[in-house]
Motif scaffolding. Structure first.
Motif, PDB file in Angstrom:
ATOM      1  N   PHE A 213      18.597  25.345  29.459  1.00  0.00           N
ATOM      2  CA  PHE A 213      19.484  24.587  28.578  1.00  0.00           C
ATOM      3  C   PHE A 213      18.722  23.536  27.778  1.00  0.00           C
ATOM      4  CE2 PHE A 213      21.909  25.974  32.282  1.00  0.00           C
ATOM      5  CZ  PHE A 213      22.852  26.747  31.657  1.00  0.00           C
ATOM      6  N   ASP A 214      17.652  23.021  28.364  1.00  0.00           N
ATOM      7  CA  ASP A 214      16.772  22.044  27.708  1.00  0.00           C
ATOM      8  C   ASP A 214      15.461  22.061  28.482  1.00  0.00           C
ATOM      9  OD1 ASP A 214      15.563  19.146  27.521  1.00  0.00           O
ATOM     10  OD2 ASP A 214      16.910  19.367  25.804  1.00  0.00           O
ATOM     11  N   PRO A 215      14.316  22.068  27.800  1.00  0.00           N
ATOM     12  CA  PRO A 215      13.024  22.123  28.510  1.00  0.00           C
ATOM     13  C   PRO A 215      12.823  20.995  29.526  1.00  0.00           C
ATOM     14  CG  PRO A 215      12.703  22.463  26.156  1.00  0.00           C
ATOM     15  CD  PRO A 215      14.152  22.090  26.355  1.00  0.00           C
ATOM     16  N   MET A 216      13.538  19.871  29.331  1.00  0.00           N
ATOM     17  CA  MET A 216      13.402  18.752  30.264  1.00  0.00           C
ATOM     18  C   MET A 216      14.471  18.767  31.356  1.00  0.00           C
ATOM     19  SD  MET A 216      12.362  15.724  27.612  1.00  0.00           S
ATOM     20  CE  MET A 216      12.546  14.479  28.866  1.00  0.00           C
ATOM     21  N   GLY A 217      15.254  19.849  31.421  1.00  0.00           N
ATOM     22  CA  GLY A 217      16.271  19.958  32.458  1.00  0.00           C
ATOM     23  C   GLY A 217      17.346  18.898  32.303  1.00  0.00           C
ATOM     24  N   VAL A 218      17.789  18.347  33.433  1.00  0.00           N
ATOM     25  CA  VAL A 218      18.879  17.372  33.435  1.00  0.00           C
ATOM     26  C   VAL A 218      18.546  16.159  32.564  1.00  0.00           C
ATOM     27  CG1 VAL A 218      18.181  16.130  35.540  1.00  0.00           C
ATOM     28  CG2 VAL A 218      20.594  16.242  34.910  1.00  0.00           C
ATOM     29  N   ALA A 219      17.284  15.746  32.535  1.00  0.00           N
ATOM     30  CA  ALA A 219      16.881  14.566  31.767  1.00  0.00           C
ATOM     31  C   ALA A 219      16.970  14.802  30.257  1.00  0.00           C
ATOM     32  CB  ALA A 219      15.466  14.143  32.146  1.00  0.00           C
ATOM     33  N   GLY A 220      16.856  16.037  29.830  1.00  0.00           N
ATOM     34  CA  GLY A 220      16.943  16.340  28.412  1.00  0.00           C
ATOM     35  C   GLY A 220      18.367  16.525  27.918  1.00  0.00           C
ATOM     36  N   LEU A 221      19.258  16.868  28.821  1.00  0.00           N
ATOM     37  CA  LEU A 221      20.645  17.127  28.438  1.00  0.00           C
ATOM     38  C   LEU A 221      21.548  15.907  28.549  1.00  0.00           C
ATOM     39  CD1 LEU A 221      21.560  20.594  29.953  1.00  0.00           C
ATOM     40  CD2 LEU A 221      21.511  19.955  27.561  1.00  0.00           C
ATOM     41  N   PHE A 222      21.237  15.027  29.477  1.00  0.00           N
ATOM     42  CA  PHE A 222      22.112  13.900  29.769  1.00  0.00           C
ATOM     43  C   PHE A 222      21.375  12.588  29.556  1.00  0.00           C
ATOM     44  CE2 PHE A 222      23.790  17.408  32.293  1.00  0.00           C
ATOM     45  CZ  PHE A 222      25.146  17.343  31.995  1.00  0.00           C
ATOM     46  N   SER A 223      22.138  11.536  29.284  1.00  0.00           N
ATOM     47  CA  SER A 223      21.556  10.199  29.227  1.00  0.00           C
ATOM     48  C   SER A 223      20.997   9.864  30.612  1.00  0.00           C
ATOM     49  CB  SER A 223      22.628   9.179  28.839  1.00  0.00           C
ATOM     50  OG  SER A 223      23.599   9.076  29.881  1.00  0.00           O
ATOM     51  N   ALA A 224      20.118   8.879  30.671  1.00  0.00           N
ATOM     52  CA  ALA A 224      19.532   8.491  31.960  1.00  0.00           C
ATOM     53  C   ALA A 224      20.598   8.127  32.992  1.00  0.00           C
ATOM     54  CB  ALA A 224      18.527   7.356  31.767  1.00  0.00           C
ATOM     55  N   PRO A 225      21.634   7.337  32.630  1.00  0.00           N
ATOM     56  CA  PRO A 225      22.664   7.027  33.633  1.00  0.00           C
ATOM     57  C   PRO A 225      23.440   8.269  34.094  1.00  0.00           C
ATOM     58  CG  PRO A 225      22.782   5.464  31.813  1.00  0.00           C
ATOM     59  CD  PRO A 225      21.820   6.547  31.405  1.00  0.00           C
ATOM     60  N   ASP A 226      23.738   9.182  33.173  1.00  0.00           N
ATOM     61  CA  ASP A 226      24.462  10.398  33.559  1.00  0.00           C
ATOM     62  C   ASP A 226      23.600  11.315  34.416  1.00  0.00           C
ATOM     63  OD1 ASP A 226      26.724   9.518  32.278  1.00  0.00           O
ATOM     64  OD2 ASP A 226      26.594  10.932  30.605  1.00  0.00           O
ATOM     65  N   ALA A 227      22.320  11.455  34.068  1.00  0.00           N
ATOM     66  CA  ALA A 227      21.407  12.262  34.888  1.00  0.00           C
ATOM     67  C   ALA A 227      21.300  11.665  36.286  1.00  0.00           C
ATOM     68  CB  ALA A 227      20.036  12.347  34.229  1.00  0.00           C
ATOM     69  N   ALA A 228      21.216  10.333  36.361  1.00  0.00           N
ATOM     70  CA  ALA A 228      21.153   9.668  37.669  1.00  0.00           C
ATOM     71  C   ALA A 228      22.426   9.913  38.460  1.00  0.00           C
ATOM     72  CB  ALA A 228      20.918   8.174  37.482  1.00  0.00           C
ATOM     73  N   GLU A 229      23.572   9.959  37.793  1.00  0.00           N
ATOM     74  CA  GLU A 229      24.835  10.217  38.503  1.00  0.00           C
ATOM     75  C   GLU A 229      24.883  11.652  39.027  1.00  0.00           C
ATOM     76  OE1 GLU A 229      29.654   9.806  38.116  1.00  0.00           O
ATOM     77  OE2 GLU A 229      28.391   8.824  36.626  1.00  0.00           O
ATOM     78  N   VAL A 230      24.408  12.612  38.244  1.00  0.00           N
ATOM     79  CA  VAL A 230      24.352  13.999  38.718  1.00  0.00           C
ATOM     80  C   VAL A 230      23.494  14.065  39.987  1.00  0.00           C
ATOM     81  CG1 VAL A 230      23.465  16.318  38.197  1.00  0.00           C
ATOM     82  CG2 VAL A 230      24.788  15.070  36.479  1.00  0.00           C
ATOM     83  N   ILE A 231      22.349  13.424  39.958  1.00  0.00           N
ATOM     84  CA  ILE A 231      21.449  13.427  41.121  1.00  0.00           C
ATOM     85  C   ILE A 231      22.096  12.718  42.300  1.00  0.00           C
ATOM     86  CG2 ILE A 231      19.235  12.559  41.980  1.00  0.00           C
ATOM     87  CD1 ILE A 231      18.156  13.243  39.102  1.00  0.00           C
ATOM     88  N   SER A 232      22.798  11.632  42.046  1.00  0.00           N
ATOM     89  CA  SER A 232      23.500  10.909  43.105  1.00  0.00           C
ATOM     90  C   SER A 232      24.561  11.793  43.758  1.00  0.00           C
ATOM     91  CB  SER A 232      24.136   9.643  42.537  1.00  0.00           C
ATOM     92  OG  SER A 232      24.895   8.984  43.504  1.00  0.00           O
ATOM     93  N   ILE A 233      25.299  12.546  42.951  1.00  0.00           N
ATOM     94  CA  ILE A 233      26.306  13.464  43.491  1.00  0.00           C
ATOM     95  C   ILE A 233      25.625  14.500  44.376  1.00  0.00           C
ATOM     96  CG2 ILE A 233      27.973  15.270  42.900  1.00  0.00           C
ATOM     97  CD1 ILE A 233      28.593  13.586  40.342  1.00  0.00           C
ATOM     98  N   LEU A 234      24.508  15.048  43.919  1.00  0.00           N
ATOM     99  CA  LEU A 234      23.786  16.033  44.732  1.00  0.00           C
ATOM    100  C   LEU A 234      23.308  15.424  46.043  1.00  0.00           C
ATOM    101  CD1 LEU A 234      21.685  17.966  42.084  1.00  0.00           C
ATOM    102  CD2 LEU A 234      23.805  18.684  43.212  1.00  0.00           C
ATOM    103  N   ASP A 235      22.835  14.180  45.998  1.00  0.00           N
ATOM    104  CA  ASP A 235      22.400  13.496  47.215  1.00  0.00           C
ATOM    105  C   ASP A 235      23.567  13.340  48.200  1.00  0.00           C
ATOM    106  OD1 ASP A 235      19.774  13.300  46.336  1.00  0.00           O
ATOM    107  OD2 ASP A 235      20.011  11.246  45.592  1.00  0.00           O
ATOM    108  N   GLU A 236      24.742  12.985  47.689  1.00  0.00           N
ATOM    109  CA  GLU A 236      25.923  12.838  48.542  1.00  0.00           C
ATOM    110  C   GLU A 236      26.303  14.169  49.171  1.00  0.00           C
ATOM    111  OE1 GLU A 236      29.040  11.048  46.200  1.00  0.00           O
ATOM    112  OE2 GLU A 236      27.731   9.392  45.614  1.00  0.00           O
ATOM    113  N   VAL A 237      26.281  15.236  48.376  1.00  0.00           N
ATOM    114  CA  VAL A 237      26.592  16.567  48.895  1.00  0.00           C
ATOM    115  C   VAL A 237      25.601  16.956  49.978  1.00  0.00           C
ATOM    116  CG1 VAL A 237      26.682  19.034  48.306  1.00  0.00           C
ATOM    117  CG2 VAL A 237      27.770  17.352  46.801  1.00  0.00           C
ATOM    118  N   ARG A 238      24.311  16.709  49.716  1.00  0.00           N
ATOM    119  CA  ARG A 238      23.266  17.053  50.688  1.00  0.00           C
ATOM    120  C   ARG A 238      23.451  16.268  51.986  1.00  0.00           C
ATOM    121  NH1 ARG A 238      19.159  16.511  47.625  1.00  0.00           N
ATOM    122  NH2 ARG A 238      18.505  14.460  48.309  1.00  0.00           N
TER     123      ARG A 238
END
Length: 82
Positions: A52-77
């Motif tokens: 979707f973007d060569p930089m993955g999540v960081a290329g598609l989303f703003s830094a705060p939104d990318a951090a929230e996606v990662i935070s959600i994954l951490d909670e799920v894990r």
């Protein structure tokens, strides 16, 4: 495991107006969560997420939104490990 849109991402999706690529990225992420139960955040910088973007999540989303996606994954894990 999860249905098509896990609860963890409902607020994230509802709070934003996303582009088609961002929606597809989140759908791909949901598919991976459904299959595997969890996704390591580092995988968001590899294929298929870099399709979707060569930089993955960081290329598609703003830094705060990318951090929230990662935070959600951490909670799920954390829940699946418990």
């Amino acid at each position: 495991f999860f249905v098509r849109t896990p609860e963890d991402f409902l607020d994230f999706l509802a709070a934003r107006t996303l582009t088609a690529n961002q929606i597809e990225f989140v759908n791909t992420l949901i598919d991976h969560l459904t299959e595997k139960g969890q996704v390591e955040p580092r995988l968001l910088y590899e294929s298929p997420f870099t399709d979707f973007d060569p930089m993955g999540v960081a290329g598609l989303f703003s830094a705060p939104d990318a951090a929230e996606v990662i935070s959600i994954l951490d909670e799920v894990r954390a829940r699946t490990a418990a």
